[in-house]
Design a protein around this motif. Structure first.
Motif, short mmCIF file in Angstrom:
data_model
loop_
_atom_site.label_atom_id
_atom_site.label_comp_id
_atom_site.label_asym_id
_atom_site.label_seq_id
_atom_site.Cartn_x
_atom_site.Cartn_y
_atom_site.Cartn_z
N GLY A 54 11.82 75.12 -0.63
CA GLY A 54 11.41 73.87 -1.24
C GLY A 54 12.16 72.66 -0.72
O GLY A 54 11.90 71.53 -1.13
N SER A 55 13.09 72.87 0.22
CA SER A 55 13.96 71.76 0.61
C SER A 55 13.59 71.12 1.94
O SER A 55 13.89 69.96 2.16
N ASN A 56 12.94 71.87 2.85
CA ASN A 56 12.62 71.29 4.16
C ASN A 56 11.50 72.08 4.84
O ASN A 56 11.32 73.27 4.57
N PRO A 57 10.76 71.42 5.74
CA PRO A 57 9.64 72.09 6.42
C PRO A 57 10.07 73.29 7.26
O PRO A 57 9.33 74.25 7.41
N LYS A 58 11.30 73.24 7.84
CA LYS A 58 11.76 74.33 8.69
C LYS A 58 11.84 75.64 7.92
O LYS A 58 11.40 76.69 8.41
N ASP A 59 12.38 75.57 6.69
CA ASP A 59 12.50 76.80 5.91
C ASP A 59 11.14 77.29 5.44
O ASP A 59 10.90 78.51 5.34
N ILE A 60 10.23 76.37 5.15
CA ILE A 60 8.87 76.78 4.78
C ILE A 60 8.23 77.54 5.94
O ILE A 60 7.61 78.60 5.76
N GLU A 61 8.39 77.01 7.16
CA GLU A 61 7.83 77.67 8.34
C GLU A 61 8.48 79.03 8.58
O GLU A 61 7.82 80.00 8.95
N PHE A 62 9.81 79.10 8.37
CA PHE A 62 10.51 80.37 8.56
C PHE A 62 9.94 81.45 7.64
O PHE A 62 9.65 82.57 8.09
N PHE A 63 9.79 81.14 6.36
CA PHE A 63 9.27 82.15 5.43
C PHE A 63 7.83 82.52 5.76
O PHE A 63 7.42 83.67 5.59
N ASP A 64 7.05 81.56 6.26
CA ASP A 64 5.69 81.88 6.69
C ASP A 64 5.72 82.85 7.87
O ASP A 64 4.93 83.80 7.93
N ARG A 65 6.64 82.61 8.82
CA ARG A 65 6.76 83.50 9.97
C ARG A 65 7.17 84.90 9.53
O ARG A 65 6.67 85.91 10.06
N MET A 66 8.09 84.98 8.58
CA MET A 66 8.62 86.27 8.16
C MET A 66 7.59 87.12 7.40
O MET A 66 7.79 88.33 7.28
N LYS A 67 6.52 86.51 6.94
CA LYS A 67 5.48 87.29 6.25
C LYS A 67 4.84 88.31 7.18
O LYS A 67 4.34 89.35 6.73
N SER A 68 4.86 88.04 8.48
CA SER A 68 4.25 88.95 9.45
C SER A 68 5.29 89.76 10.22
O SER A 68 4.96 90.45 11.19
N ILE A 69 6.56 89.66 9.80
CA ILE A 69 7.64 90.39 10.47
C ILE A 69 8.28 91.35 9.48
O ILE A 69 9.09 90.94 8.64
N PRO A 70 7.91 92.61 9.51
CA PRO A 70 8.48 93.57 8.55
C PRO A 70 9.94 93.86 8.85
O PRO A 70 10.33 94.04 10.00
N LEU A 71 10.76 93.89 7.81
CA LEU A 71 12.16 94.26 7.95
C LEU A 71 12.30 95.75 7.65
O LEU A 71 11.68 96.27 6.72
N LYS A 72 13.15 96.42 8.43
CA LYS A 72 13.28 97.86 8.29
C LYS A 72 14.16 98.27 7.11
O LYS A 72 13.97 99.32 6.53
N HIS A 73 15.13 97.43 6.77
CA HIS A 73 16.05 97.80 5.70
C HIS A 73 16.31 96.66 4.72
O HIS A 73 16.21 96.83 3.51
N ALA A 74 16.63 95.50 5.24
CA ALA A 74 17.07 94.39 4.39
C ALA A 74 15.93 93.82 3.55
O ALA A 74 14.76 93.87 3.93
N LYS A 75 16.32 93.28 2.40
CA LYS A 75 15.40 92.53 1.56
C LYS A 75 15.60 91.04 1.85
O LYS A 75 16.73 90.56 1.87
N LEU A 76 14.50 90.34 2.05
CA LEU A 76 14.56 88.91 2.30
C LEU A 76 14.61 88.15 0.98
O LEU A 76 13.83 88.45 0.07
N ALA A 77 15.51 87.20 0.87
CA ALA A 77 15.66 86.41 -0.35
C ALA A 77 15.36 84.95 -0.07
O ALA A 77 15.83 84.38 0.92
N ALA A 78 14.60 84.33 -0.96
CA ALA A 78 14.39 82.89 -0.93
C ALA A 78 15.34 82.26 -1.94
O ALA A 78 15.58 82.82 -3.01
#
Length: 533
Positions: A54-78
């Motif tokens: 919610g703070s900047n466009p870069k982080d919004i884009e990052f989370f959008d990118r990560m929706k299509s990148i599965p992580l093998k172990h870690a949990k992603l936190a917003a």
């Protein structure tokens, strides 16, 4: 919380992408953040805090990118904050942006120090408690794992433990999974951390707690370990301690201390030997010079210089090393200087000169040469290739590849020129042939390098694989002003290795020439040795 069970599983929560990016001079692109997230996941951290959508466009884009990148172990936190005082959680747009990130974990920050509630937010204390509870309930209703980031927890607890405890209760009673106890100002000391975390654990035996510390009193790592030892189940920090002001707790120190020394169970233990590589990777992307003295992962972490130390190390490495450097992907280095004794020299050279002994004339000659050259301004700690050439000469294993007849450098700037023109002439004797070459370059060092390569290319084709990667100059005796000696360091590389060489002179071009010659000779001699010549 249960304390002091050294086999307990401790979760590693990495906030390099958020807290780390707040460090002065640090700016990650979206692509940088994606690369780092993948690398952290591969290393085995349990949580990756990606930023504040919610703070900047870069982080919004990052989370959008990560929706299509599965992580093998870690949990992603917003990461976000409590709902605003004038809204409900259901209608707060910032919370909706957190949910839009579609991460399995949401971490939200909320005040836990009454001073901040009344002075920074300027709202009633009870309203702050309602905001914490309402935010927790709403996010839990959406199926999220929720972490309450109790901002200024330790400062608040020391001044008003009852109110700070109410903030913790508000989150836990609303279903919060973990409460992160934050030393936001970084001024709490380890004895205070142990006492307070123990007290809050006793007060809320049903709660799970994380520790989140900053390094303003140089206690970020110590405070994190202290909290774990009295029952915290999660530690938050950044790789290399990146972060605002003096940085966050350094995970590259915390992780091996927990896993290798204290015996806790960590998901990243199978990849611990990649720790130094991970540290270098993050520094490279952040464009930050690596701290050579960094614990565990620094280039100097297992470097030994004093002769007495090296002598003891040759008998048993545990005399001056707290762990085997291989365990964290580092290596032992023996430094050569005027402080070196025969044991240091032996440790450095016996791999290639197994017959060399402590009382050998060659050993004594090497020590004598090192002492003399360091008195003149040389330093072999960062120029090990020059030292190896010195050893070859002292032990009779040196083969001269060319002989300098002379060189000349001309720097000229005509009236209409925007930049100076540099031309170097080099005259050598190579394989009984006299060679004269001329080359222009971007400055005297580049021109000399080009002319030298031109002269040698026909005789030594392997030179094409050797390249100069860096060049540094340092004044040796600054009090002499413009007449001071300078120390030139040349870094070079081929397809398989890197090395550094040194030259010293009152003339910067002459110092650079000596370092260049050493660099090329060392590289060519290595190639000859590989080819069995």
């Amino acid at each position: 919380m249960t304390a002091n069970s050294s086999s307990r599983k401790i979760d590693i929560y990495d906030t390099t992408l958020r807290d780390g990016s707040q460090g002065e001079g640090i700016s990650f692109s979206v692509e940088d953040k994606v690369k780092i997230a993948k690398r952290l996941d591969a290393f085995g951290v349990d949580y990756i805090e990606g930023g504040w959508p919610g703070s900047n466009p870069k982080d919004i884009e990052f989370f959008d990118r990560m929706k299509s990148i599965p992580l093998k172990h870690a949990k992603l936190a917003a990461f976000g904050s409590t709902r605003r005082p004038t809204t409900t959680a259901e209608t707060d747009p910032m919370l909706q942006q957190l949910l839009d990130a579609q991460t399995p974990v949401i971490t939200f920050v909320g005040k836990s120090w009454d001073f901040h509630v009344t002075e920074a937010l300027r709202i009633p204390l009870e309203t702050n408690l309602e905001m914490i509870a309402d935010t927790t309930r709403y996010l839990k209703s959406k199926g999220k794992e929720v972490i309450y980031d109790a901002e200024h927890f330790f400062d608040g607890y020391k001044r008003n433990p009852e109110y700070t405890s109410k903030c913790v209760a508000a989150a836990l009673d609303a279903g919060c999974d973990v409460v992160a106890l934050c030393d936001t100002n970084g001024g709490t000391l380890p004895n205070e951390i142990s006492k307070i975390v123990s007290e809050i654990g006793a007060r809320f035996p049903y709660g799970k707690f994380a520790i989140h510390t900053h390094n303003d009193a140089e206690c970020g790592v110590a405070n994190s370990l202290a909290a774990i030892e009295v029952g915290a189940i999660q530690v938050q920090g950044t790789i290399n301690g990146l972060g605002e002001r003096t940085g966050n707790a350094n995970l590259t120190s915390i992780v091996p201390s927990l896993g290798l020394k204290l015996g806790y169970t960590l998901s990243c233990m199978p990849r611990m030997k990649e720790l130094a590589e991970l540290s270098n990777f993050i520094d490279e992307i952040a464009n930050v010079p690596p701290k050579t003295w960094a614990a565990y992962v620094g280039r100097s972490a297992f470097a030994h210089k004093a002769g007495l130390h090296v002598d003891a190390m040759r008998k048993n490495s545990e005399t001056y090393e707290h762990i085997d450097p291989i365990l964290v992907g580092n290596e032992r280095r023996i430094l050569v200087s005027e402080h070196s004794g025969a044991s240091t020299i032996l440790e450095k050279v016996q791999r290639d000169n197994s017959d060399l002994r402590k009382d050998s004339p060659e050993t004594k000659e090497i020590l004598k040469q090192v002492a003399r050259l360091e008195h003149e301004g040389y330093s072999f700690e960062g120029a090990e290739a020059s030292f190896e050439l010195l050893v070859k000469k002292a032990t009779g294993n040196y083969r001269s590849l060319f002989e300098l007849t002379g060189y000349r450098v001309i720097v000229e700037r005509r009236g209409g020129d925007k930049e100076a023109i540099t031309e170097a002439t080099v005259k050598l004797r190579v394989n009984d042939q006299e060679v004269l070459t001329v080359a222009e370059g971007d400055g005297p060092v580049n021109a000399l390098d080009s002319a030298l390569r031109k002269a040698l290319a026909e005789h030594y084709p392997d030179l094409a694989d050797i390249r100069l990667t860096d060049f540094k100059v340092r004044v040796v005796n600054a009090k002499e002003g413009a007449a001071a000696k300078v120390r030139a360091i040349v870094d070079s590389a081929d397809s398989s290795d890197t090395w550094s060489t040194i030259g010293v002179s009152t003339n910067i071009i002459d110092a650079s020439w000596h370092a260049l010659v050493d660099s090329i000779e060392y590289g060519l001699l290595r190639e000859s040795a590989r080819a069995g010549e």
